[in-house]
Design a protein around this motif. Structure first.
Motif, PDB file in Angstrom:
ATOM      1  N   PRO A 115      -2.453   0.293  -4.185  1.00 17.69           N
ATOM      2  CA  PRO A 115      -3.657   0.934  -3.639  1.00 17.69           C
ATOM      3  C   PRO A 115      -3.236   1.976  -2.610  1.00 17.69           C
ATOM      4  N   VAL A 116      -3.916   3.109  -2.577  1.00 20.40           N
ATOM      5  CA  VAL A 116      -3.508   4.191  -1.688  1.00 20.40           C
ATOM      6  C   VAL A 116      -4.445   4.299  -0.487  1.00 20.40           C
ATOM      7  N   VAL A 117      -3.865   4.782   0.614  1.00 17.50           N
ATOM      8  CA  VAL A 117      -4.630   5.079   1.823  1.00 17.50           C
ATOM      9  C   VAL A 117      -4.363   6.552   2.146  1.00 17.50           C
ATOM     10  N   GLY A 118      -5.393   7.376   2.069  1.00 16.62           N
ATOM     11  CA  GLY A 118      -5.254   8.797   2.365  1.00 16.62           C
ATOM     12  C   GLY A 118      -5.399   9.044   3.857  1.00 16.62           C
ATOM     13  N   ILE A 119      -4.400   9.711   4.461  1.00 19.56           N
ATOM     14  CA  ILE A 119      -4.437   9.978   5.893  1.00 19.56           C
ATOM     15  C   ILE A 119      -4.130  11.445   6.159  1.00 19.56           C
ATOM     16  N   ARG A 151       0.829  -1.205   0.000  1.00 17.82           N
ATOM     17  CA  ARG A 151       0.000   0.000   0.000  1.00 17.82           C
ATOM     18  C   ARG A 151       0.861   1.252   0.000  1.00 17.82           C
ATOM     19  N   CYS A 152       0.281   2.309  -0.521  1.00 12.69           N
ATOM     20  CA  CYS A 152       0.938   3.610  -0.488  1.00 12.69           C
ATOM     21  C   CYS A 152       0.132   4.520   0.421  1.00 12.69           C
ATOM     22  N   PHE A 153       0.763   5.018   1.469  1.00 14.75           N
ATOM     23  CA  PHE A 153       0.096   5.899   2.422  1.00 14.75           C
ATOM     24  C   PHE A 153       0.405   7.356   2.049  1.00 14.75           C
ATOM     25  N   ILE A 154      -0.646   8.113   1.776  1.00 12.84           N
ATOM     26  CA  ILE A 154      -0.485   9.508   1.376  1.00 12.84           C
ATOM     27  C   ILE A 154      -0.945  10.395   2.524  1.00 12.84           C
ATOM     28  N   GLU A 155       0.000  11.092   3.147  1.00 12.28           N
ATOM     29  CA  GLU A 155      -0.341  11.986   4.252  1.00 12.28           C
ATOM     30  C   GLU A 155      -0.518  13.401   3.711  1.00 12.28           C
ATOM     31  N   PHE A 156      -1.735  13.887   3.761  1.00  6.60           N
ATOM     32  CA  PHE A 156      -2.042  15.237   3.302  1.00  6.60           C
ATOM     33  C   PHE A 156      -1.799  16.227   4.442  1.00  6.60           C
ATOM     34  N   GLY A 157      -1.226  17.378   4.105  1.00  4.86           N
ATOM     35  CA  GLY A 157      -0.876  18.351   5.142  1.00  4.86           C
ATOM     36  C   GLY A 157       0.111  17.728   6.111  1.00  4.86           C
ATOM     37  N   ALA A 158       1.165  17.123   5.576  1.00  7.79           N
ATOM     38  CA  ALA A 158       2.044  16.268   6.378  1.00  7.79           C
ATOM     39  C   ALA A 158       2.852  17.014   7.428  1.00  7.79           C
ATOM     40  N   GLY A 159       3.188  18.289   7.183  1.00 11.76           N
ATOM     41  CA  GLY A 159       4.032  19.004   8.136  1.00 11.76           C
ATOM     42  C   GLY A 159       5.354  18.275   8.319  1.00 11.76           C
ATOM     43  N   ARG A 160       5.679  17.936   9.559  1.00 15.47           N
ATOM     44  CA  ARG A 160       6.938  17.234   9.850  1.00 15.47           C
ATOM     45  C   ARG A 160       6.888  15.745   9.480  1.00 15.47           C
ATOM     46  N   GLN A 166       6.802  -2.002  10.545  1.00 13.28           N
ATOM     47  CA  GLN A 166       8.244  -2.243  10.425  1.00 13.28           C
ATOM     48  C   GLN A 166       8.582  -3.637   9.910  1.00 13.28           C
ATOM     49  N   ASP A 167       7.688  -4.587  10.078  1.00 15.27           N
ATOM     50  CA  ASP A 167       7.950  -5.947   9.596  1.00 15.27           C
ATOM     51  C   ASP A 167       7.209  -6.237   8.289  1.00 15.27           C
ATOM     52  N   VAL A 168       6.665  -5.188   7.681  1.00 13.25           N
ATOM     53  CA  VAL A 168       5.863  -5.363   6.470  1.00 13.25           C
ATOM     54  C   VAL A 168       6.651  -4.859   5.261  1.00 13.25           C
ATOM     55  N   GLU A 169       6.582  -5.588   4.169  1.00 15.20           N
ATOM     56  CA  GLU A 169       7.307  -5.215   2.963  1.00 15.20           C
ATOM     57  C   GLU A 169       6.396  -4.477   1.986  1.00 15.20           C
ATOM     58  N   ASP A 170       7.045  -3.818   1.014  1.00 14.95           N
ATOM     59  CA  ASP A 170       6.353  -3.168  -0.092  1.00 14.95           C
ATOM     60  C   ASP A 170       5.368  -2.093   0.376  1.00 14.95           C
ATOM     61  N   THR A 171       5.883  -1.123   1.111  1.00 18.26           N
ATOM     62  CA  THR A 171       5.067   0.025   1.507  1.00 18.26           C
ATOM     63  C   THR A 171       5.719   1.295   0.980  1.00 18.26           C
ATOM     64  N   GLN A 172       4.900   2.273   0.717  1.00 20.59           N
ATOM     65  CA  GLN A 172       5.354   3.541   0.159  1.00 20.59           C
ATOM     66  C   GLN A 172       4.650   4.680   0.886  1.00 20.59           C
ATOM     67  N   PHE A 173       5.351   5.803   1.050  1.00 23.42           N
ATOM     68  CA  PHE A 173       4.773   6.963   1.732  1.00 23.42           C
ATOM     69  C   PHE A 173       4.968   8.205   0.875  1.00 23.42           C
ATOM     70  N   LEU A 174       3.883   8.926   0.649  1.00 21.46           N
ATOM     71  CA  LEU A 174       3.944  10.227  -0.015  1.00 21.46           C
ATOM     72  C   LEU A 174       3.490  11.273   0.996  1.00 21.46           C
ATOM     73  N   LEU A 175       4.343  12.244   1.281  1.00 21.70           N
ATOM     74  CA  LEU A 175       4.033  13.291   2.254  1.00 21.70           C
ATOM     75  C   LEU A 175       3.754  14.582   1.495  1.00 21.70           C
ATOM     76  N   VAL A 176       2.494  15.008   1.488  1.00 21.39           N
ATOM     77  CA  VAL A 176       2.081  16.176   0.724  1.00 21.39           C
ATOM     78  C   VAL A 176       2.049  17.398   1.632  1.00 21.39           C
ATOM     79  N   GLU A 177       2.834  18.407   1.298  1.00 21.48           N
ATOM     80  CA  GLU A 177       2.884  19.639   2.094  1.00 21.48           C
ATOM     81  C   GLU A 177       3.281  20.786   1.168  1.00 21.48           C
ATOM     82  N   SER A 223       2.958   9.755   9.381  1.00 20.44           N
ATOM     83  CA  SER A 223       3.560   8.740   8.505  1.00 20.44           C
ATOM     84  C   SER A 223       4.664   7.986   9.225  1.00 20.44           C
ATOM     85  N   HIS A 224       5.392   8.701  10.073  1.00 21.12           N
ATOM     86  CA  HIS A 224       6.452   8.059  10.849  1.00 21.12           C
ATOM     87  C   HIS A 224       5.900   6.925  11.697  1.00 21.12           C
ATOM     88  N   TRP A 225       4.794   7.172  12.397  1.00 20.17           N
ATOM     89  CA  TRP A 225       4.242   6.145  13.270  1.00 20.17           C
ATOM     90  C   TRP A 225       3.583   5.009  12.472  1.00 20.17           C
TER      91      TRP A 225
END
Length: 478
Positions: free
Chosen positions: A262-266, A187-196, A208-219, A200-202
């Motif tokens: 697949p994306v998850v908007g957070i 999955r790709c986690f998209i953090e809107f208004g990510a700031g610092r 931490q034991d899961v493979e194939d993850t992606q993070f997009l930080l939108v700011e 997404s960090h948490w």
């Protein structure tokens, strides 16, 4: 020679002389000497070099940003490298793709402030608000959860009260994501208004034991003290997109386009209209396009075997239809809402809902202003936090403008009644968002994800697409 506002070095409260090897110009606004390093043999830095008597070179305000100056004879050279110059737009920038309403004729040219309304006009607005709220679930259920990923941090005595409150909220957001089965691989986690980028960090810590993850930080703004660097040694891909959500086309983000996850908007306290922009970004400009791209034409078949052609074409058609139903580019949405007083009718996704209950842009204008009454108590406890803002405080923690909300000019309404009306305004705006998502095939809910003592902005919006097209959407708030 000191700057024009330099105080006497013997006067009470004097900052003393400038530091050795530093500029001798006194910055009156900051009440201290400039800390830039001057050139060898000079007393002033380049910015304040005009203070040197022997310097005949003229400094002028930069045409791109008058807050700083430049030597006139080096202007052209400076313009090529000035940080304020217009930078090339990224490939995923599409002007106003998520803006919403294009016809501004629907929006009245000028709106009067709440303080300018007569008592009768204000009472009529409140009547309309309560009528439109009939039939809605007004008491949201509590779903205050936690997650083991934050257990150690929550029990760390080094964390102060402010940090603890943010950790409690992040823990509950992750707990709700886990309950919705959104924390998983591929999955790709998209953090809107990510700031610092703390949320997404948490999420990354939890996976931490899961493979194939992606993070997009939108700011849209540059951010200090980012936590992205903590993830460089991990397999997770962290990427920052410095762009306003209003212009973000996810289909053109190269890394997302390549992996097709697949994306998850957070989002944690996604302020005002930014929530609407993010929902439209996911549900319309991304999901609709992705589903359209999935419909591929059947491959050409030999014409000499009509029976085989018909059978294979039928199978291909069935596969395409099945893939279309199974493919969900947006796996889920989890957003902590805030700052409804900064919503905008132009961007608001719930306009059709407002119209269905007899409301329009005029009422929306006043309701979004009145929504700030729900946090009236915040003003009694807020102290100046300007210096800590970049570290622990958030935009919703800042005091609202009194003229903006009409707080001081509507003393005819008791505080408790104002809070109740403000909460109703927020709920009505949020229900418009829920209805928008439901009409587009999502099971959407609202609930309290943390205690009001932790945050007065304690409503979480969650949404997941329906798994089967035969399921009829159900309007729910909890």
């Amino acid at each position: 020679m000191l700057g024009p506002a330099a105080p006497s070095l013997t006067s009470p409260g004097s900052p003393g002389p400038s530091l050795p090897g530093r500029c001798a110009y006194f910055v009156a606004r900051k009440k201290r000497f400039c800390r830039m390093v001057p050139a060898l043999g000079k007393r002033f830095c380049g910015e304040h070099g005009h203070q040197e008597k022997e310097n005949d070179r003229k400094r002028i305000p930069c045409p791109l940003d008058p807050k700083h100056t430049v030597y006139e004879d080096q202007l052209q050279k400076h313009l090529k490298k000035c940080n304020s110059r217009e930078k090339p737009k990224p490939v995923y920038f599409v002007q106003d793709i998520n803006a919403g309403l294009k016809d501004v004729a629907e929006i009245p040219e000028k709106q009067v402030t709440l303080s300018s309304l007569s008592k009768e006009e204000l009472e009529n607005l409140i009547i309309k608000l309560k009528k439109a709220s009939n039939g809605l679930e007004l008491d949201l259920k509590e779903q205050i959860l936690s997650h083991k990923a934050l257990h150690e941090a929550l029990n760390d005595p080094k964390n102060g009260e402010s940090a603890f409150k943010h950790l409690k909220q992040q823990a509950s957001i992750l707990g709700n994501m886990e309950k919705l089965h959104l924390l998983g691989p591929g999955r790709c986690f998209i953090e809107f208004g990510a700031g610092r980028g703390k949320l997404s960090h948490w999420v990354d810590v939890a996976l931490q034991d899961v493979e194939d993850t992606q993070f997009l930080l939108v700011e849209r703004a540059t951010t200090r003290f980012k936590v992205d660097g903590k993830h460089k040694k991990r397999d997770s891909i962290f990427e920052r997109l410095q762009v306003d959500i209003q212009h973000l086309c996810l289909n053109k983000v190269p890394s997302l386009e390549k992996k097709r996850l697949p994306v998850v908007g957070i989002g944690k306290h996604l302020c005002g209209a930014a929530t609407d922009l993010a929902l439209r970004c996911l549900v319309e400009s991304y999901a609709t396009c992705c589903e359209g791209e999935n419909e591929e034409p059947a491959a050409k078949r030999p014409k000499n075997d009509k029976t085989e052609v018909a059978a294979k074409s039928s199978a291909d058609s069935a596969d395409n239809e099945r893939n279309k139903d199974d493919f969900k580019p947006v796996a889920g949405i989890v957003i902590a809402l805030c700052c409804h007083h900064k919503c905008d009718w132009t961007h608001y996704v719930g306009r059709e809902f407002f119209k269905s209950v007899g409301l329009g842009p005029v009422e929306f204008h006043y309701f979004q202003r009145m929504s700030s009454w729900a946090t009236c108590g915040m003003r009694e406890t807020i102290t100046s936090t300007s210096e800590d803002h970049t570290n622990n405080t958030e935009e919703h923690d800042q005091p609202y403008s009194k003229t903006e909300s009409g707080f001081d000019t509507l003393q005819g309404l008791p505080v408790e009644e104002r809070k109740e009306i403000g909460a109703l305004c927020k709920l009505l705006i949020d229900h418009g968002r829920i209805r928008y998502l439901q009409q587009r095939g999502y099971r959407a809910t609202l609930h309290h994800y943390t205690e009001s003592a932790i945050s007065l902005e304690n409503v979480l919006l969650t949404a997941k697409p329906y798994l089967f097209s035969s399921v009829t959407p159900e309007y729910t708030s909890a």
